[in-house]
Design a protein around this motif. Structure first.
Motif, PDB file in Angstrom:
ATOM      1  N   LEU A   1       0.833  -1.205   0.000  1.00 19.08           N
ATOM      2  CA  LEU A   1       0.000   0.000   0.000  1.00 19.08           C
ATOM      3  C   LEU A   1       0.869   1.258   0.000  1.00 19.08           C
ATOM      4  O   LEU A   1       0.556   2.239  -0.682  1.00 19.08           O
ATOM      5  CB  LEU A   1      -0.925  -0.010   1.216  1.00 19.08           C
ATOM      6  N   TYR A   2       1.950   1.212   0.758  1.00 17.35           N
ATOM      7  CA  TYR A   2       2.861   2.354   0.816  1.00 17.35           C
ATOM      8  C   TYR A   2       3.354   2.731  -0.576  1.00 17.35           C
ATOM      9  O   TYR A   2       3.319   3.902  -0.980  1.00 17.35           O
ATOM     10  CB  TYR A   2       4.039   2.015   1.728  1.00 17.35           C
ATOM     11  N   TYR A   3       3.767   1.732  -1.358  1.00 16.67           N
ATOM     12  CA  TYR A   3       4.277   2.029  -2.690  1.00 16.67           C
ATOM     13  C   TYR A   3       3.162   2.411  -3.665  1.00 16.67           C
ATOM     14  O   TYR A   3       3.407   3.136  -4.633  1.00 16.67           O
ATOM     15  CB  TYR A   3       5.098   0.848  -3.219  1.00 16.67           C
ATOM     16  N   ARG A   4       1.943   1.944  -3.409  1.00 19.42           N
ATOM     17  CA  ARG A   4       0.799   2.379  -4.222  1.00 19.42           C
ATOM     18  C   ARG A   4       0.467   3.845  -3.968  1.00 19.42           C
ATOM     19  O   ARG A   4       0.057   4.563  -4.882  1.00 19.42           O
ATOM     20  CB  ARG A   4      -0.426   1.523  -3.891  1.00 19.42           C
ATOM     21  N   LEU A   5       0.637   4.287  -2.716  1.00 14.03           N
ATOM     22  CA  LEU A   5       0.302   5.656  -2.353  1.00 14.03           C
ATOM     23  C   LEU A   5       1.378   6.652  -2.767  1.00 14.03           C
ATOM     24  O   LEU A   5       1.077   7.778  -3.155  1.00 14.03           O
ATOM     25  CB  LEU A   5       0.063   5.769  -0.845  1.00 14.03           C
ATOM     26  N   LYS A   6       2.645   6.238  -2.668  1.00 13.36           N
ATOM     27  CA  LYS A   6       3.738   7.184  -2.915  1.00 13.36           C
ATOM     28  C   LYS A   6       4.220   7.160  -4.371  1.00 13.36           C
ATOM     29  O   LYS A   6       5.407   7.277  -4.673  1.00 13.36           O
ATOM     30  CB  LYS A   6       4.907   6.961  -1.959  1.00 13.36           C
ATOM     31  N   VAL A   7       3.264   7.069  -5.293  1.00 13.68           N
ATOM     32  CA  VAL A   7       3.627   7.173  -6.704  1.00 13.68           C
ATOM     33  C   VAL A   7       4.326   8.508  -6.943  1.00 13.68           C
ATOM     34  O   VAL A   7       5.335   8.599  -7.642  1.00 13.68           O
ATOM     35  CB  VAL A   7       2.373   7.039  -7.591  1.00 13.68           C
ATOM     36  N   PHE A   8       3.772   9.568  -6.316  1.00 10.13           N
ATOM     37  CA  PHE A   8       4.405  10.879  -6.414  1.00 10.13           C
ATOM     38  C   PHE A   8       4.416  11.505  -5.013  1.00 10.13           C
ATOM     39  O   PHE A   8       3.424  12.078  -4.577  1.00 10.13           O
ATOM     40  CB  PHE A   8       3.651  11.781  -7.389  1.00 10.13           C
ATOM     41  N   PRO A   9       5.518  11.375  -4.282  1.00 12.56           N
ATOM     42  CA  PRO A   9       5.575  11.927  -2.924  1.00 12.56           C
ATOM     43  C   PRO A   9       5.938  13.416  -2.933  1.00 12.56           C
ATOM     44  O   PRO A   9       6.729  13.870  -3.755  1.00 12.56           O
ATOM     45  CB  PRO A   9       6.680  11.102  -2.257  1.00 12.56           C
ATOM     46  N   ILE A  10       5.323  14.164  -2.028  1.00 11.11           N
ATOM     47  CA  ILE A  10       5.642  15.581  -1.829  1.00 11.11           C
ATOM     48  C   ILE A  10       5.883  15.800  -0.344  1.00 11.11           C
ATOM     49  O   ILE A  10       5.052  15.399   0.484  1.00 11.11           O
ATOM     50  CB  ILE A  10       4.494  16.488  -2.317  1.00 11.11           C
ATOM     51  N   HIS A  11       6.988  16.423  -0.008  1.00 11.30           N
ATOM     52  CA  HIS A  11       7.289  16.720   1.405  1.00 11.30           C
ATOM     53  C   HIS A  11       7.138  18.214   1.647  1.00 11.30           C
ATOM     54  O   HIS A  11       7.740  19.035   0.937  1.00 11.30           O
ATOM     55  CB  HIS A  11       8.712  16.286   1.763  1.00 11.30           C
ATOM     56  N   LEU A  12       6.317  18.571   2.616  1.00 10.41           N
ATOM     57  CA  LEU A  12       6.145  19.974   2.992  1.00 10.41           C
ATOM     58  C   LEU A  12       7.086  20.295   4.148  1.00 10.41           C
ATOM     59  O   LEU A  12       7.005  19.665   5.211  1.00 10.41           O
ATOM     60  CB  LEU A  12       4.694  20.252   3.407  1.00 10.41           C
ATOM     61  N   PRO A  13       7.979  21.255   3.967  1.00 14.24           N
ATOM     62  CA  PRO A  13       8.968  21.540   5.014  1.00 14.24           C
ATOM     63  C   PRO A  13       8.337  22.218   6.222  1.00 14.24           C
ATOM     64  O   PRO A  13       7.375  22.996   6.074  1.00 14.24           O
ATOM     65  CB  PRO A  13       9.950  22.484   4.312  1.00 14.24           C
ATOM     66  N   PRO A  14       8.837  21.967   7.424  1.00 16.21           N
ATOM     67  CA  PRO A  14       8.351  22.690   8.596  1.00 16.21           C
ATOM     68  C   PRO A  14       8.745  24.157   8.516  1.00 16.21           C
ATOM     69  O   PRO A  14       9.715  24.518   7.837  1.00 16.21           O
ATOM     70  CB  PRO A  14       9.035  21.980   9.765  1.00 16.21           C
ATOM     71  N   LEU A  15       8.020  25.000   9.227  1.00 18.14           N
ATOM     72  CA  LEU A  15       8.258  26.436   9.158  1.00 18.14           C
ATOM     73  C   LEU A  15       9.646  26.808   9.670  1.00 18.14           C
ATOM     74  O   LEU A  15      10.261  27.759   9.172  1.00 18.14           O
ATOM     75  CB  LEU A  15       7.170  27.174   9.948  1.00 18.14           C
ATOM     76  N   ARG A  16      10.162  26.077  10.642  1.00 19.92           N
ATOM     77  CA  ARG A  16      11.484  26.399  11.180  1.00 19.92           C
ATOM     78  C   ARG A  16      12.585  26.215  10.149  1.00 19.92           C
ATOM     79  O   ARG A  16      13.687  26.745  10.311  1.00 19.92           O
ATOM     80  CB  ARG A  16      11.766  25.538  12.425  1.00 19.92           C
ATOM     81  N   ASN A  17      12.298  25.451   9.083  1.00 22.36           N
ATOM     82  CA  ASN A  17      13.289  25.242   8.025  1.00 22.36           C
ATOM     83  C   ASN A  17      13.119  26.202   6.851  1.00 22.36           C
ATOM     84  O   ASN A  17      13.838  26.092   5.849  1.00 22.36           O
ATOM     85  CB  ASN A  17      13.223  23.799   7.506  1.00 22.36           C
ATOM     86  N   ARG A  18      12.176  27.095   6.966  1.00 17.94           N
ATOM     87  CA  ARG A  18      11.979  28.104   5.909  1.00 17.94           C
ATOM     88  C   ARG A  18      11.572  29.435   6.532  1.00 17.94           C
ATOM     89  O   ARG A  18      10.568  30.034   6.161  1.00 17.94           O
ATOM     90  CB  ARG A  18      10.945  27.625   4.886  1.00 17.94           C
ATOM     91  N   LYS A  19      12.390  29.881   7.470  1.00 19.64           N
ATOM     92  CA  LYS A  19      12.043  31.079   8.235  1.00 19.64           C
ATOM     93  C   LYS A  19      12.006  32.341   7.389  1.00 19.64           C
ATOM     94  O   LYS A  19      11.378  33.324   7.785  1.00 19.64           O
ATOM     95  CB  LYS A  19      13.008  31.244   9.411  1.00 19.64           C
ATOM     96  N   GLU A  20      12.670  32.329   6.231  1.00 21.96           N
ATOM     97  CA  GLU A  20      12.595  33.516   5.381  1.00 21.96           C
ATOM     98  C   GLU A  20      11.185  33.756   4.855  1.00 21.96           C
ATOM     99  O   GLU A  20      10.878  34.847   4.364  1.00 21.96           O
ATOM    100  CB  GLU A  20      13.583  33.412   4.212  1.00 21.96           C
TER     101      GLU A  20
END
Length: 471
Positions: A311-330
């Motif tokens: 199921l994991y590989y069926r779901l992650k055909v196209f994975p997107i990671h949203l960065p936490p705010l502390r990693n994009r403080k600008e």
């Protein structure tokens, strides 16, 4: 009222007919065999603005109906076709109100016959004004929803967010299953909506389900639907969210929380694109796109045996990671500006911005709740801020009292006064650099390799004057 009562033709029992017509929400009027109005109930007066005395004796064409039985309003009843057709049901059209504006209505008509001879016509008029308003509101809401999920409304100029934008645009043009991963509050649902509303499925449903909010049995029924009698309380057939999303997109939030049983059922849906309602063996084909989201590390769940690998590989055909705010403080100043704009619209206040000291605190805070927590902090500030700009004491107490523990960078001071990596920054070395830079804290920050805010905090910590001492 008495005028209306006197105008209503006595049919059957006069009192009953009068009371019946007066009580009707729909407009009712009658015509004689010459096409002249002979009765006019109170609802017709409300809908058209014309009283009974103004209407009785006139032909119905004075109302300028936009359609009469598929034709524009004719010059007389002999041409409209009602005598030939005898009955016409539910024609949606407009009539002209007394004050000149058009009213959206549905009208129906029936001829009244006695011993085969036409005695007249009864027409009913249903006011669609409220329905039209509801339609407009629904259309406006749909437009606003589409506007809200434009790519431009996902705010961020940082490099991590630019990569997110590129990924969202690419996958929106495809039919691939998407897995959005990120901490709580990073905007996973907003990203999922952006994919849907910028795809070919944008005019079809976008249906969301929070998988962590329901027990296994309730989630199964919510997703797949059920038939009457499938379980206690199933008093009727019910379509599930898969069927509701047919032609569109199903957003499964917190996918990492589903049980092994639901994981298996979901895997079958992804493989076969068909579902069975609970308590039914009939297979139903569905045409949907699935976007899943989680704040957990699904790969670790797979390694620990808590999530199906297939199921994991069926779901992650196209994975997107949203960065936490502390990693994009600008991106924080941009987000703050947008949240202030939205709160000004919502509250009617005219807050111009945020003070420099408050901005320093917001930039230094680690934001465990990410963008959602920042938005809530600005909303909290608007409760206390009377105008002008948001200041320190308008911010939530947990943000204001956040204890900052900077890690002192390793530096050395060369004989030429330049900064090099090495020993830990000390009060003496910081004073030396401040003197070298003529107390320009931005230049000091660049030399040391930390933010200007960090330099400011070191100076407060070591009781160093923020202003250059006079010689």
């Amino acid at each position: 009222m008495s005028e209306n009562r006197n105008s209503i033709q006595n049919i059957l029992d006069p009192n009953f007919a009068r009371l019946l017509l007066e009580a009707m929400a729909d407009g009712v009027f009658t015509l004689d065999d010459k096409g002249k109005i002979t009765s006019w109930n109170p609802s017709m007066e409300r809908i058209t603005g014309y009283g009974a005395a103004e209407a009785i004796g006139k032909p119905c064409m004075f109302l300028n109906f936009s359609h009469c039985f598929s034709n524009t309003c004719p010059t007389g009843i002999g041409q409209c076709g009602i005598f030939e057709q005898s009955a016409v049901d539910a024609k949606e059209c407009f009539l002209r109100h007394k004050d000149g504006h058009d009213i959206s209505v549905v009208k129906s008509a029936r001829t009244v016959r006695e011993q085969g001879f036409i005695k007249g016509v009864v027409e009913t008029v249903t006011d669609l004004t409220e329905l039209q308003m509801a339609r407009r509101k629904a259309e406006e809401a749909s437009l606003r929803l589409g506007e809200r999920h434009r790519f431009e409304n996902i705010i961020g100029k940082s490099h991590p967010m630019q990569e997110v934008f590129s990924a969202l645009k690419a996958v929106a043009a495809s039919e691939a299953t998407v897995l959005i991963q990120g901490e709580s509050g990073t905007g996973k649902e907003l990203a999922a909506g952006a994919v849907h509303y910028n795809s070919e499925r944008r005019n079809n449903p976008f249906v969301g389900v929070n998988c962590s909010a329901l027990s296994e049995s309730l989630l199964e029924s919510e997703l797949f639907g059920h038939v009457k009698g499938a379980f206690t309380g199933a008093v009727r057939d019910r379509a599930g969210r898969f069927e509701e999303a047919h032609g569109g997109t199903l957003f499964l939030d917190e996918i990492g929380e589903i049980s092994p049983f639901i994981q298996l059922k979901l895997l079958r849906v992804l493989q076969e694109r068909e579902i069975e309602r609970v308590g039914e063996s009939r297979k139903r084909k569905i045409d949907i796109r699935i976007i899943a989201a989680t704040n957990k590390d699904l790969y670790n769940l797979v390694k620990n045996g808590n999530f199906r690998e297939d199921l994991y590989y069926r779901l992650k055909v196209f994975p997107i990671h949203l960065p936490p705010l502390r990693n994009r403080k600008e991106d924080i100043p941009l987000l703050i500006s947008d949240f202030i704009r939205l709160q000004n619209q919502k509250t009617g206040k005219q807050v111009s911005g945020i003070s420099q000291s408050a901005m320093r605190i917001l930039m230094d805070y680690t934001w465990p709740g990410n963008v959602r927590e920042l938005e809530n902090a600005i909303e909290h500030a608007f409760v206390l801020c009377d105008g002008g700009s948001v200041d320190i004491f308008d911010l939530p107490v947990e943000v204001r009292q956040f204890e900052y523990h900077p890690v002192a960078p390793k530096i050395t001071i060369s004989n030429e006064g330049r900064v090099a990596r090495g020993k830990e920054l000390t009060r003496e070395s910081l004073l030396h650099i401040l003197n070298e830079c003529h107390w320009n804290k931005a230049e000091v920050a660049r030399r040391v390799g930390v933010s200007r805010t960090a330099i400011w905090k070191y100076m407060k910590k070591w009781d160093i004057s923020l202003k250059q001492p006079q010689p």
